[in-house]
Design a protein around this motif. Structure first.
Motif, PDB file in Angstrom:
ATOM      1  N   ALA A   1       7.514  42.720  -8.971  1.00 28.70           N
ATOM      2  CA  ALA A   1       8.646  44.079  -7.897  1.00 28.70           C
ATOM      3  C   ALA A   1       8.293  45.146  -7.787  1.00 28.70           C
ATOM      4  CB  ALA A   1       9.305  44.376  -9.748  1.00 28.70           C
TER       5      ALA A   1
ATOM      6  N   ALA B   1      11.075  41.285  -5.580  1.00 26.32           N
ATOM      7  CA  ALA B   1      12.086  41.743  -6.753  1.00 26.32           C
ATOM      8  C   ALA B   1      12.705  42.886  -6.646  1.00 26.32           C
ATOM      9  CB  ALA B   1      12.146  40.773  -7.911  1.00 26.32           C
ATOM     10  N   GLY B   2      12.169  43.605  -5.347  1.00 25.21           N
ATOM     11  CA  GLY B   2      12.877  45.527  -5.635  1.00 25.21           C
ATOM     12  C   GLY B   2      11.989  45.901  -6.376  1.00 25.21           C
ATOM     13  N   MET B   3      12.353  47.489  -5.920  1.00 25.64           N
ATOM     14  CA  MET B   3      11.827  48.206  -6.982  1.00 25.64           C
ATOM     15  C   MET B   3      11.444  47.445  -8.616  1.00 25.64           C
ATOM     16  SD  MET B   3      12.092  50.015  -4.180  1.00 25.64           S
ATOM     17  CE  MET B   3      10.478  51.070  -4.704  1.00 25.64           C
ATOM     18  N   ASP B   4      10.839  48.082  -9.352  1.00 26.86           N
ATOM     19  CA  ASP B   4      10.648  47.608 -10.926  1.00 26.86           C
ATOM     20  C   ASP B   4      11.559  48.458 -11.518  1.00 26.86           C
ATOM     21  OD1 ASP B   4       9.158  47.991 -13.106  1.00 26.86           O
ATOM     22  OD2 ASP B   4       7.556  47.276 -11.922  1.00 26.86           O
ATOM     23  N   LEU B   5      11.773  48.442 -11.845  1.00 27.88           N
ATOM     24  CA  LEU B   5      13.091  48.933 -12.498  1.00 27.88           C
ATOM     25  C   LEU B   5      12.541  49.989 -14.147  1.00 27.88           C
ATOM     26  CD1 LEU B   5      15.223  47.354 -11.124  1.00 27.88           C
ATOM     27  CD2 LEU B   5      16.373  46.994 -13.071  1.00 27.88           C
ATOM     28  N   LYS B   6      11.419  49.420 -14.527  1.00 27.47           N
ATOM     29  CA  LYS B   6      10.519  50.070 -15.889  1.00 27.47           C
ATOM     30  C   LYS B   6       9.989  50.980 -14.881  1.00 27.47           C
ATOM     31  CE  LYS B   6       8.167  49.073 -19.437  1.00 27.47           C
ATOM     32  NZ  LYS B   6       6.167  49.533 -18.963  1.00 27.47           N
TER      33      LYS B   6
ATOM     34  N   TRP C   1      12.193  35.072  -3.987  1.00 31.93           N
ATOM     35  CA  TRP C   1      13.031  36.212  -3.630  1.00 31.93           C
ATOM     36  C   TRP C   1      13.588  37.800  -3.010  1.00 31.93           C
ATOM     37  CZ3 TRP C   1      17.085  34.875  -7.302  1.00 31.93           C
ATOM     38  CH2 TRP C   1      16.652  33.463  -8.346  1.00 31.93           C
TER      39      TRP C   1
ATOM     40  N   PHE D   1      14.998  41.414  -3.112  1.00 34.83           N
ATOM     41  CA  PHE D   1      16.201  41.956  -3.557  1.00 34.83           C
ATOM     42  C   PHE D   1      16.061  43.680  -3.157  1.00 34.83           C
ATOM     43  CE2 PHE D   1      16.829  39.091  -6.850  1.00 34.83           C
ATOM     44  CZ  PHE D   1      17.602  38.177  -6.800  1.00 34.83           C
ATOM     45  N   GLY D   2      16.708  44.103  -3.639  1.00 36.09           N
ATOM     46  CA  GLY D   2      17.187  45.582  -2.611  1.00 36.09           C
ATOM     47  C   GLY D   2      16.325  46.422  -1.825  1.00 36.09           C
ATOM     48  N   GLY D   3      15.053  47.571  -2.837  1.00 37.38           N
ATOM     49  CA  GLY D   3      14.027  47.584  -2.380  1.00 37.38           C
ATOM     50  C   GLY D   3      13.654  47.284  -1.438  1.00 37.38           C
TER      51      GLY D   3
ATOM     52  N   SER E   1      21.713  43.546  -5.422  1.00 38.58           N
ATOM     53  CA  SER E   1      21.635  43.354  -6.910  1.00 38.58           C
ATOM     54  C   SER E   1      21.808  44.737  -7.346  1.00 38.58           C
ATOM     55  CB  SER E   1      20.242  43.458  -7.184  1.00 38.58           C
ATOM     56  OG  SER E   1      19.305  43.314  -7.648  1.00 38.58           O
ATOM     57  N   GLU E   2      21.687  45.951  -6.423  1.00 36.60           N
ATOM     58  CA  GLU E   2      21.853  47.001  -6.638  1.00 36.60           C
ATOM     59  C   GLU E   2      23.512  47.865  -8.079  1.00 36.60           C
ATOM     60  OE1 GLU E   2      20.707  46.713  -3.511  1.00 36.60           O
ATOM     61  OE2 GLU E   2      18.989  48.386  -3.059  1.00 36.60           O
TER      62      GLU E   2
ATOM     63  N   PHE F   1      11.807  53.623 -11.542  1.00 35.08           N
ATOM     64  CA  PHE F   1      13.163  54.370 -12.271  1.00 35.08           C
ATOM     65  C   PHE F   1      12.841  54.487 -13.810  1.00 35.08           C
ATOM     66  CE2 PHE F   1      14.834  51.201  -9.288  1.00 35.08           C
ATOM     67  CZ  PHE F   1      15.418  52.197  -7.941  1.00 35.08           C
TER      68      PHE F   1
ATOM     69  N   ASP G   1       4.003  38.270 -11.976  1.00 35.78           N
ATOM     70  CA  ASP G   1       4.720  37.421 -13.496  1.00 35.78           C
ATOM     71  C   ASP G   1       5.793  38.381 -13.547  1.00 35.78           C
ATOM     72  OD1 ASP G   1       2.419  39.760 -13.374  1.00 35.78           O
ATOM     73  OD2 ASP G   1       1.734  39.590 -14.974  1.00 35.78           O
ATOM     74  N   LYS G   2       5.525  39.159 -12.317  1.00 30.42           N
ATOM     75  CA  LYS G   2       7.565  40.498 -12.875  1.00 30.42           C
ATOM     76  C   LYS G   2       7.622  40.459 -12.011  1.00 30.42           C
ATOM     77  CE  LYS G   2       5.645  42.876 -16.547  1.00 30.42           C
ATOM     78  NZ  LYS G   2       6.505  42.789 -17.476  1.00 30.42           N
TER      79      LYS G   2
HETATM   80  N1  COA Z   1      12.358  45.471 -12.486  1.00 32.94           N
HETATM   81  C1  COA Z   1      10.743  45.252 -13.595  1.00 32.94           C
HETATM   82  N2  COA Z   1      10.705  44.031 -13.900  1.00 32.94           N
HETATM   83  C2  COA Z   1      11.297  43.128 -13.372  1.00 32.94           C
HETATM   84  C3  COA Z   1      11.715  42.969 -12.396  1.00 32.94           C
HETATM   85  C4  COA Z   1      12.385  44.112 -11.766  1.00 32.94           C
HETATM   86  N3  COA Z   1      13.172  44.157 -10.129  1.00 32.94           N
HETATM   87  N4  COA Z   1      11.808  42.082 -11.562  1.00 32.94           N
HETATM   88  C5  COA Z   1      11.200  41.285 -12.751  1.00 32.94           C
HETATM   89  N5  COA Z   1      11.123  41.839 -13.597  1.00 32.94           N
HETATM   90  C6  COA Z   1       9.908  40.966 -14.380  1.00 32.94           C
HETATM   91  C7  COA Z   1      11.445  41.082 -15.404  1.00 32.94           C
HETATM   92  O1  COA Z   1      11.737  41.725 -16.765  1.00 32.94           O
HETATM   93  C8  COA Z   1      10.325  39.981 -16.277  1.00 32.94           C
HETATM   94  O2  COA Z   1       9.290  40.629 -17.307  1.00 32.94           O
HETATM   95  P1  COA Z   1       8.784  40.123 -18.808  1.00 32.94           P
HETATM   96  O3  COA Z   1       7.787  38.734 -18.401  1.00 32.94           O
HETATM   97  O4  COA Z   1       7.817  41.443 -19.466  1.00 32.94           O
HETATM   98  O5  COA Z   1       9.914  39.154 -18.947  1.00 32.94           O
HETATM   99  C9  COA Z   1       9.838  39.425 -14.974  1.00 32.94           C
HETATM  100  O6  COA Z   1       9.251  39.863 -14.434  1.00 32.94           O
HETATM  101  C10 COA Z   1      10.050  37.586 -15.038  1.00 32.94           C
HETATM  102  O7  COA Z   1      11.107  38.166 -14.727  1.00 32.94           O
HETATM  103  P2  COA Z   1      12.634  37.062 -14.780  1.00 32.94           P
HETATM  104  O8  COA Z   1      13.482  37.978 -15.194  1.00 32.94           O
HETATM  105  O9  COA Z   1      12.366  36.489 -16.171  1.00 32.94           O
HETATM  106  O10 COA Z   1      11.980  35.935 -14.031  1.00 32.94           O
HETATM  107  P3  COA Z   1      13.005  34.860 -13.304  1.00 32.94           P
HETATM  108  O11 COA Z   1      12.454  34.117 -12.041  1.00 32.94           O
HETATM  109  O12 COA Z   1      14.067  33.684 -14.077  1.00 32.94           O
HETATM  110  O13 COA Z   1      14.656  36.095 -12.642  1.00 32.94           O
HETATM  111  C11 COA Z   1      14.664  37.579 -11.031  1.00 32.94           C
HETATM  112  C12 COA Z   1      14.264  36.204 -10.930  1.00 32.94           C
HETATM  113  C13 COA Z   1      14.294  38.210  -9.546  1.00 32.94           C
HETATM  114  C14 COA Z   1      16.082  36.802 -10.647  1.00 32.94           C
HETATM  115  C15 COA Z   1      15.047  38.346 -12.137  1.00 32.94           C
HETATM  116  O14 COA Z   1      13.388  39.001 -12.482  1.00 32.94           O
HETATM  117  C16 COA Z   1      15.551  39.557 -11.667  1.00 32.94           C
HETATM  118  O15 COA Z   1      16.668  40.055 -11.469  1.00 32.94           O
HETATM  119  N6  COA Z   1      15.313  41.019 -11.326  1.00 32.94           N
HETATM  120  C17 COA Z   1      15.557  42.487 -10.658  1.00 32.94           C
HETATM  121  C18 COA Z   1      16.025  42.117  -9.069  1.00 32.94           C
HETATM  122  C19 COA Z   1      16.971  43.543  -8.939  1.00 32.94           C
HETATM  123  O16 COA Z   1      17.540  43.854 -10.002  1.00 32.94           O
HETATM  124  N7  COA Z   1      16.247  44.068  -8.282  1.00 32.94           N
HETATM  125  C20 COA Z   1      16.895  45.415  -7.464  1.00 32.94           C
HETATM  126  C21 COA Z   1      15.524  46.669  -7.369  1.00 32.94           C
HETATM  127  S1  COA Z   1      16.455  47.658  -6.334  1.00 32.94           S
END
Ligand code: COA
Length: 278
Positions: free
Chosen positions: A31, A67-72, A114, A116-118, A140-141, A75, A27-28
């Motif tokens: 991350a 999806a890499g490191m959890d931004l919330k 997916w 990404f990043g981390g 994506s950083e 970080f 669901d996240k």
């Molecule tokens: N950190 C924290 N939360 C993340 C996350 C991350 N890296 N990637 C996804 N999530 C969370 C979203 O906030 C969302 O949470 P919510 O349901 O509570 O709102 C949930 O995961 C689903 O993400 P969503 O963006 O709706 O999924 P999607 O399938 O439409 O898109 C991605 C997928 C991976 C393209 C998109 O989530 C994204 O861009 N994530 C960040 C990637 C990133 O920059 N990572 C670099 C870290 S160094």
């Protein structure tokens, strides 16, 4: 039977000597939070010397590998705790990636979606990597305002030519699994529906090898890149001699089955390791 880590965010199952380990926060988008990083170390600890495990595969539940490191949680929330919070979170994540790089068992990244990043940390930590053709890889950083840290820039330059690494890091544009294979980020890309079969096939190739030789080989490939030719040559002599002391009669059996028994050809396959006690 699938089991989960203490906090449920890593899942694992052992089938036919393959440990299938999954990022389990679909669901996240899987991350990597501090909790996930701690749980992953717990699972790696559990499996590294498990006698039923010969190969470890790292994959992700749902649409993401990670999806890499959890931004919330990784970080924002650790930064709010000051330097100690940040350093602790870094050490927990970098810790399990390093553990993977030097893992006792061969490791395979099975990138289902997916990445990404981390995520490039564990991607590089795994010895081999296979991706779904439609998986998406991105640094994506730059899109959210930082440089690709945590080793991600290093991974890009280790695995890709400079121009491609630079473009990838500066634009934040995603590439497909197919392109990731062309650029050297992964070994191969196959359609998602064939990904598990292909990884299983490769895992079985590794399971048939002499495990002492395999660990010495994977370490050697990582180590010699930084050495001069002479240093590498010397390291390889010492590494083989060290391996000999743990390998029992393995390599001698390999020669015997070819030269005396004529039961296989090393140029075409592996000797029967079941005939020797390691
Ligand atoms: N950190 C924290 N939360 C993340 C996350 C991350 N890296 N990637 C996804 N999530 C969370 C979203 O906030 C969302 O949470 P919510 O349901 O509570 O709102 C949930 O995961 C689903 O993400 P969503 O963006 O709706 O999924 P999607 O399938 O439409 O898109 C991605 C997928 C991976 C393209 C998109 O989530 C994204 O861009 N994530 C960040 C990637 C990133 O920059 N990572 C670099 C870290 S160094």
């Amino acid at each position: 039977m699938t089991q989960t880590s203490s906090n449920g965010v890593v899942a694992y199952e052992i089938v036919d000597r393959i440990a299938w380990v999954s990022f389990n926060r679909p669901d996240k988008r899987n991350a990597m939070s501090p909790t996930l990083n701690r749980d992953m170390m717990e699972v790696l600890d559990l499996l590294e010397f498990h006698e039923d495990v010969g190969v470890l595969v790292l994959t992700g539940e749902g649409s993401a590998w990670t999806a890499g490191m959890d931004l919330k949680e990784y970080f924002r929330e650790t930064e709010a705790k000051g330097l100690a919070g940040t350093r602790k979170a870094q050490s927990e994540s970098y810790g399990w990636w390093a553990r993977l790089r030097w893992y006792q068992k061969p490791t395979i990244a099975m990138v289902n979606g997916w990445c990404f990043g981390g995520g490039y940390g564990p991607l590089f930590g795994c010895d081999l990597a296979f991706a779904a053709e439609d998986a998406k890889f991105g640094l994506s950083e730059i899109n959210w305002g930082i440089l690709p840290g945590g080793g991600a820039t290093k991974v890009a330059t280790e695995l890709m030519p400079l121009r491609k690494a630079m473009y990838h890091a500066m634009t934040g544009e995603n590439i497909s699994g197919t392109t990731a294979a062309e650029w050297g980020l992964v070994n191969e890309a196959v359609p998602l529906e064939r990904l598990k079969d292909r990884v299983t096939e490769v895992a079985h190739v590794l399971l048939a090898k002499n495990p002492v030789a395999l660990k010495a080989t994977k370490d050697a490939v990582r180590r010699v890149g930084e050495m001069t030719y002479d240093n590498a040559q010397d390291y390889l002599i010492r590494a083989q001699e060290a391996a000999n002391s743990f390998d029992g009669e393995g390599r001698k059996e390999g020669i015997r089955q070819f030269i005396d028994e004529k039961s296989y050809k090393p140029g075409l396959g592996t000797y029967d390791t079941s005939k020797t006690q390691g």
